[in-house]
Write a protein that holds these residues in place. Structure first.
Motif, PDB file in Angstrom:
ATOM      1  N   ASN A  51      39.408 -22.982 -37.004  1.00  0.00           N
ATOM      2  CA  ASN A  51      40.237 -22.851 -36.081  1.00  0.00           C
ATOM      3  C   ASN A  51      40.059 -23.699 -34.760  1.00  0.00           C
ATOM      4  O   ASN A  51      40.867 -24.181 -33.965  1.00  0.00           O
ATOM      5  CB  ASN A  51      39.962 -21.279 -35.246  1.00  0.00           C
ATOM      6  CG  ASN A  51      40.529 -20.142 -36.197  1.00  0.00           C
ATOM      7  OD1 ASN A  51      41.492 -20.467 -36.818  1.00  0.00           O
ATOM      8  ND2 ASN A  51      39.975 -19.100 -36.232  1.00  0.00           N
ATOM      9  N   GLU A  52      38.747 -24.102 -34.546  1.00  0.00           N
ATOM     10  CA  GLU A  52      38.359 -24.952 -33.571  1.00  0.00           C
ATOM     11  C   GLU A  52      39.161 -26.278 -33.719  1.00  0.00           C
ATOM     12  O   GLU A  52      39.607 -26.944 -32.928  1.00  0.00           O
ATOM     13  CB  GLU A  52      36.705 -25.236 -33.548  1.00  0.00           C
ATOM     14  CG  GLU A  52      36.255 -26.061 -32.411  1.00  0.00           C
ATOM     15  CD  GLU A  52      36.312 -25.363 -31.196  1.00  0.00           C
ATOM     16  OE1 GLU A  52      36.139 -24.154 -31.133  1.00  0.00           O
ATOM     17  OE2 GLU A  52      36.372 -26.105 -30.140  1.00  0.00           O
ATOM     18  N   ALA A  53      39.072 -26.774 -34.948  1.00  0.00           N
ATOM     19  CA  ALA A  53      39.957 -27.978 -35.340  1.00  0.00           C
ATOM     20  C   ALA A  53      41.508 -27.756 -35.285  1.00  0.00           C
ATOM     21  O   ALA A  53      42.205 -28.948 -35.623  1.00  0.00           O
ATOM     22  CB  ALA A  53      39.404 -28.686 -36.382  1.00  0.00           C
ATOM     23  N   CYS A  54      41.887 -26.600 -35.365  1.00  0.00           N
ATOM     24  CA  CYS A  54      43.257 -26.117 -35.245  1.00  0.00           C
ATOM     25  C   CYS A  54      43.943 -26.509 -36.787  1.00  0.00           C
ATOM     26  O   CYS A  54      44.873 -27.190 -36.815  1.00  0.00           O
ATOM     27  CB  CYS A  54      44.214 -26.681 -34.356  1.00  0.00           C
ATOM     28  SG  CYS A  54      43.706 -26.315 -32.587  1.00  0.00           S
ATOM     29  N   ILE A  55      43.154 -26.559 -37.830  1.00  0.00           N
ATOM     30  CA  ILE A  55      43.610 -26.761 -39.124  1.00  0.00           C
ATOM     31  C   ILE A  55      43.590 -25.535 -40.023  1.00  0.00           C
ATOM     32  O   ILE A  55      42.982 -24.498 -39.565  1.00  0.00           O
ATOM     33  CB  ILE A  55      42.942 -27.708 -39.596  1.00  0.00           C
ATOM     34  CG1 ILE A  55      41.430 -27.517 -39.887  1.00  0.00           C
ATOM     35  CG2 ILE A  55      43.216 -28.969 -39.108  1.00  0.00           C
ATOM     36  CD1 ILE A  55      40.395 -28.624 -40.854  1.00  0.00           C
ATOM     37  N   LYS A  56      44.138 -25.763 -41.504  1.00  0.00           N
ATOM     38  CA  LYS A  56      43.866 -24.567 -42.127  1.00  0.00           C
ATOM     39  C   LYS A  56      42.809 -25.071 -43.256  1.00  0.00           C
ATOM     40  O   LYS A  56      42.812 -26.457 -43.445  1.00  0.00           O
ATOM     41  CB  LYS A  56      45.078 -24.068 -43.103  1.00  0.00           C
ATOM     42  CG  LYS A  56      46.260 -23.554 -42.019  1.00  0.00           C
ATOM     43  CD  LYS A  56      47.243 -23.137 -42.715  1.00  0.00           C
ATOM     44  CE  LYS A  56      48.327 -24.145 -43.256  1.00  0.00           C
ATOM     45  NZ  LYS A  56      49.133 -25.017 -42.539  1.00  0.00           N
ATOM     46  N   LEU A  57      42.123 -24.343 -44.018  1.00  0.00           N
ATOM     47  CA  LEU A  57      41.454 -24.787 -45.116  1.00  0.00           C
ATOM     48  C   LEU A  57      41.989 -25.517 -46.112  1.00  0.00           C
ATOM     49  O   LEU A  57      41.380 -26.611 -46.598  1.00  0.00           O
ATOM     50  CB  LEU A  57      40.797 -23.396 -45.862  1.00  0.00           C
ATOM     51  CG  LEU A  57      39.382 -23.026 -45.459  1.00  0.00           C
ATOM     52  CD1 LEU A  57      39.051 -21.893 -46.389  1.00  0.00           C
ATOM     53  CD2 LEU A  57      38.348 -23.995 -45.430  1.00  0.00           C
ATOM     54  N   SER A  58      43.313 -25.249 -46.322  1.00  0.00           N
ATOM     55  CA  SER A  58      44.117 -26.219 -47.286  1.00  0.00           C
ATOM     56  C   SER A  58      44.365 -27.580 -46.809  1.00  0.00           C
ATOM     57  O   SER A  58      44.677 -28.449 -47.662  1.00  0.00           O
ATOM     58  CB  SER A  58      45.275 -25.490 -47.656  1.00  0.00           C
ATOM     59  OG  SER A  58      45.905 -24.949 -46.395  1.00  0.00           O
ATOM     60  N   ASP A  59      44.074 -27.780 -45.320  1.00  0.00           N
ATOM     61  CA  ASP A  59      44.293 -29.100 -44.992  1.00  0.00           C
ATOM     62  C   ASP A  59      42.784 -30.094 -45.098  1.00  0.00           C
ATOM     63  O   ASP A  59      42.772 -31.295 -44.766  1.00  0.00           O
ATOM     64  CB  ASP A  59      44.332 -28.966 -43.510  1.00  0.00           C
ATOM     65  CG  ASP A  59      45.890 -28.299 -43.103  1.00  0.00           C
ATOM     66  OD1 ASP A  59      46.742 -28.547 -43.934  1.00  0.00           O
ATOM     67  OD2 ASP A  59      45.786 -27.905 -42.170  1.00  0.00           O
ATOM     68  N   LEU A  60      41.805 -29.447 -45.662  1.00  0.00           N
ATOM     69  CA  LEU A  60      40.612 -30.356 -45.816  1.00  0.00           C
ATOM     70  C   LEU A  60      40.723 -31.263 -47.159  1.00  0.00           C
ATOM     71  O   LEU A  60      41.418 -30.966 -48.119  1.00  0.00           O
ATOM     72  CB  LEU A  60      39.532 -29.416 -45.939  1.00  0.00           C
ATOM     73  CG  LEU A  60      39.053 -28.325 -44.999  1.00  0.00           C
ATOM     74  CD1 LEU A  60      38.239 -27.353 -45.250  1.00  0.00           C
ATOM     75  CD2 LEU A  60      38.390 -29.217 -43.736  1.00  0.00           C
ATOM     76  N   ASP A  61      39.951 -32.192 -46.780  1.00  0.00           N
ATOM     77  CA  ASP A  61      40.053 -33.245 -47.874  1.00  0.00           C
ATOM     78  C   ASP A  61      38.779 -32.734 -48.931  1.00  0.00           C
ATOM     79  O   ASP A  61      38.813 -33.105 -50.075  1.00  0.00           O
ATOM     80  CB  ASP A  61      39.730 -34.809 -47.496  1.00  0.00           C
ATOM     81  CG  ASP A  61      40.790 -34.962 -46.888  1.00  0.00           C
ATOM     82  OD1 ASP A  61      41.931 -35.489 -47.272  1.00  0.00           O
ATOM     83  OD2 ASP A  61      40.908 -34.966 -45.501  1.00  0.00           O
ATOM     84  N   ALA A  62      37.626 -32.211 -48.457  1.00  0.00           N
ATOM     85  CA  ALA A  62      36.582 -32.056 -49.259  1.00  0.00           C
ATOM     86  C   ALA A  62      35.718 -30.567 -48.524  1.00  0.00           C
ATOM     87  O   ALA A  62      35.897 -30.618 -47.361  1.00  0.00           O
ATOM     88  CB  ALA A  62      35.829 -33.186 -49.555  1.00  0.00           C
ATOM     89  N   ILE A  63      35.251 -30.090 -49.557  1.00  0.00           N
ATOM     90  CA  ILE A  63      34.384 -29.037 -49.008  1.00  0.00           C
ATOM     91  C   ILE A  63      32.842 -29.336 -49.548  1.00  0.00           C
ATOM     92  O   ILE A  63      32.855 -29.435 -50.909  1.00  0.00           O
ATOM     93  CB  ILE A  63      34.887 -27.561 -49.175  1.00  0.00           C
ATOM     94  CG1 ILE A  63      36.097 -27.303 -48.578  1.00  0.00           C
ATOM     95  CG2 ILE A  63      33.836 -26.602 -48.950  1.00  0.00           C
ATOM     96  CD1 ILE A  63      36.734 -26.043 -48.894  1.00  0.00           C
ATOM     97  N   VAL A  64      31.876 -29.158 -48.927  1.00  0.00           N
ATOM     98  CA  VAL A  64      30.620 -29.707 -49.636  1.00  0.00           C
ATOM     99  C   VAL A  64      29.456 -28.626 -49.527  1.00  0.00           C
ATOM    100  O   VAL A  64      29.408 -28.143 -48.314  1.00  0.00           O
ATOM    101  CB  VAL A  64      30.129 -31.097 -48.847  1.00  0.00           C
ATOM    102  CG1 VAL A  64      28.989 -31.676 -49.858  1.00  0.00           C
ATOM    103  CG2 VAL A  64      31.404 -31.934 -48.374  1.00  0.00           C
TER     104      VAL A  64
END
Lengths: 600, 49
Positions: A51-64
């Motif tokens: 929310n802070e980045a105003c994005i959705k999880l699906s916008d991420l390039d990677a989760i680590v």
């Protein structure tokens, strides 16, 4: 490129989000769930970060994820086989959890993350795993502006490594040497934490606070040191150690130590939480502190020899031992010493994200003109004026709204009168320390501040000291230091001209000793004249800087007591409502939420 | 499937071959217990143990 780092399932779960190498947000799950050291999947912290980045999880390039479960499982099996048939009960207890959940962490993580965002595409968003100590190393080195550094990480245990020395160079980190489980400096410290009656994984800093009630040169401290180094741990010049496994049980049972053997060696009963603290307990804590410092200095000499770097970066739970950190700083072995403020496992979330960005995706290093990339560790949630006002109005408490200048003047005046203030401003801190966003502030010049804070507000053990927050330009005047210490991670002694002579009691009495005024700043000067100092300048926190200057105008001292805004065994407050709840539960006199002043 | 793929990658990459029989045995044993508790296969399992 957007990367989310996660640490979870062991202790203190957290999430951190970076975008093109810049840290956007980071938070610990406990701040949202209100469960101290919450280790559950950090759903709230993740939601906050995106929310802070105003994005959705699906916008991420990677989760680590911050460590490697297979390696950890291998260590577990290896240890059980090494010790068999000892440890059978522990094996039977641990295996179902591993076979049901922990071994299938990738599936579990994917499931939990998909529940947050059903549109997540695992072909586009990579799910990666970083080594535990590499996550720590990355959290320290990549958060700085240094091009090269020796990196030391020390904690209980990750997968196999318990300590590592690495070298950081631009966008790369190379591990040089590692100490492996079961030999662990962190577990050695935790074992004594248990023996001294404090909780493992959270009571270690209490042992550190207890140590100064005995002097390193005391006969009993020397005796205990000899016992520790001759019986329990062998210290080698290269910084490595060998623990005598006859004294420890953590490999084969759910207990840390063989209590009978410890009791026989030190002539002391294992302390229960409610037992009184004696001089023997203090002496043992001091002996342990001395041993820890010896090991750390050996490790740093080795790190220097291997890397030849002028800079040292540190992370891992043991890097929160501020007394040792102060000695490291004063030793001059490294010109620059940087410690990740979220040095524990929560910081592993940030490190995992940074490690993926630089080491996996091989991106160019980014730098800032600031002290580091941590933004003063204020990476957590903030609340706007409307949300704050609504929370206050709902509480039906008396409040006044001030403009900026009025608020500063009024707050300084209240502090000068000896009032204790809950101070809630801007984004919450990431890591274990309150650094002026979610803090309790008080007057350090008064004799009763320490006991009032401990007993009426924090509701915790009376022996524990408080830390000062001070104007950076006065650091030299009071502590002979000239560097920036924005994260409260180094301990130094106050200059002799500010000290008061200490009357040694013939019989040890902890309460009498605590109540002795040690300096002109009694509330923040520990028994050995030390303080864990946070320095503030105009750029890292303008509001606090102005408050300290105003307090200085009124009292001649630009120093305040700064302790975390919580009570014992509760997480630091996060939302305005948490702050109001804590305010109502304690004897805090006033609460400053943004520019609102609330009184009872 | 994801798990088996990752586990195989881990074993070959780290050369931890000794883990293969142990993990397989643990999983088979785990599955047996689950089946023995919950399914019709139980009838065939009980005589074995």
């Amino acid at each position: 490129m957007k990367i989310l780092g996660i640490s979870a399932y062991y202790h203190d779960s957290a999430a951190a989000l970076i975008e093109d190498g810049k840290i956007i947000a980071a938070a610990q799950e406990e701040r949202f769930t209100r469960l101290k050291n919450d280790s559950q999947f950090p759903e709230n912290a993740i939601k906050y970060c995106i929310n802070e980045a105003c994005i959705k999880l699906s916008d991420l390039d990677a989760i680590v994820f911050y460590d490697k479960p297979f390696l950890k499982f291998e260590r577990l099996l290896d240890t059980y086989f090494d010790n068999a048939p000892k440890g059978l009960i522990s094996f039977i207890t641990a295996m179902p959890i591993w076979l049901k959940e922990k071994l299938f962490l990738k599936t579990t993580l994917k499931k939990s993350l998909t529940e947050i965002d059903h549109n997540i595409n695992w072909k586009k968003t990579e799910l990666l795993f970083s080594k535990h100590h590499l996550s720590h190393a990355a959290s320290a080195f990549f958060a700085t502006n240094f091009d090269d550094a020796a990196i030391l990480t020390i904690d209980g245990v990750g997968e196999w490594a318990t300590t590592s020395i690495a070298v950081g160079n631009k966008n790369n980190i190379a591990t040089l040497v590692e100490q492996h489980y079961p030999d662990s400096v962190g577990l050695l410290y935790s074992a004594f934490t248990y023996f001294l009656g404090f909780e493992v994984n959270s009571g270690e800093y209490k042992v550190m606070g207890l140590a100064p009630y005995a002097m390193p040169e005391d006969e009993l401290v020397q005796l205990y040191m000899n016992k520790i180094t001759s019986e329990i741990v062998t210290i080698f010049d290269d910084g490595s150690i060998k623990l005598n496994k006859n004294y420890f049980k953590y490999s084969t049972s759910l207990k840390m130590i063989d209590e009978k053997k410890f009791e026989k060696l030190f002539g002391l009963k294992t302390r229960k939480k409610t037992d009184n603290l004696s001089f023997q307990h203090c002496a043992l804590a001091q002996a342990l502190q001395q041993v820890l410092e010896e090991i750390m200095l050996n490790l740093l000499q080795k790190a220097k020899e291997l890397t030849k770097s002028k800079t040292l970066c540190m992370a891992g739970g043991v890097a929160l031992n501020c007394v040792a950190n102060g000695k490291i700083k004063e030793s001059g072995l490294f010109e620059n010493v940087y410690i990740q403020p979220a040095a524990g496992d929560a910081g592993g979330a940030l490190g995992a994200a940074l490690a993926a960005y630089y080491l996996h995706f091989k991106k160019e290093r980014i730098y800032t003109n600031e002290f580091d990339l941590m933004q003063n560790s204020k990476l957590g949630p903030s609340y706007n004026s409307l949300e704050i006002k609504r929370a206050i109005e709902n509480s039906k408490l008396n409040f006044l709204a001030f403009n900026y200048q009025e608020l500063i003047a009024k707050s300084a005046e209240l502090l000068n009168q000896g009032k204790i203030i809950g101070w809630f401003q801007g984004r919450a801190e990431f890591g274990p320390r309150a650094l002026g966003s979610r803090s309790i502030l008080a007057n350090p010049l008064l004799n009763n501040t320490q006991s009032d804070l401990n007993l009426k507000v924090k509701k915790r053990e009376s022996f524990r000291p408080f830390a000062p927050i001070m104007l950076e330009y006065e650091f030299e005047k009071f502590y002979s230091q000239t560097y920036s210490s924005p994260y409260m991670l180094f301990v130094h002694k106050i200059r002799p001209e500010f000290r008061h002579e200490f009357k040694q009691e013939t019989e040890f009495d902890l309460i009498k000793t605590i109540n002795q005024k040690r300096s002109v700043l009694p509330a923040i000067t520990h028994i050995d004249y030390t303080s864990r100092i946070q320095t503030v300048n105009e750029t890292n926190d303008k509001k606090l800087f102005d408050l300290l200057n105003e307090f200085k105008k009124q009292t001649n001292y630009g120093i305040l007591v700064n302790t975390s805004f919580n009570i014992n065994n509760e997480p630091i407050v996060c939302s305005p409502q948490d702050a109001i709840n804590c305010f109502l539960k304690t004897e805090i006199d006033c609460l400053v939420l943004d520019n609102y002043l609330i009184t009872k | 499937m994801d798990f088996l793929k990752d586990f195989w990658a881990f074993v070959t990459n780290q050369k931890k071959w000794w883990l293969v029989p142990i993990i397989l045995a643990l999983i088979v044993f785990g599955l047996l217990i689950t089946f023995a508790e919950n399914s019709a296969v139980a009838t065939f399992i009980y005589p074995l143990f």
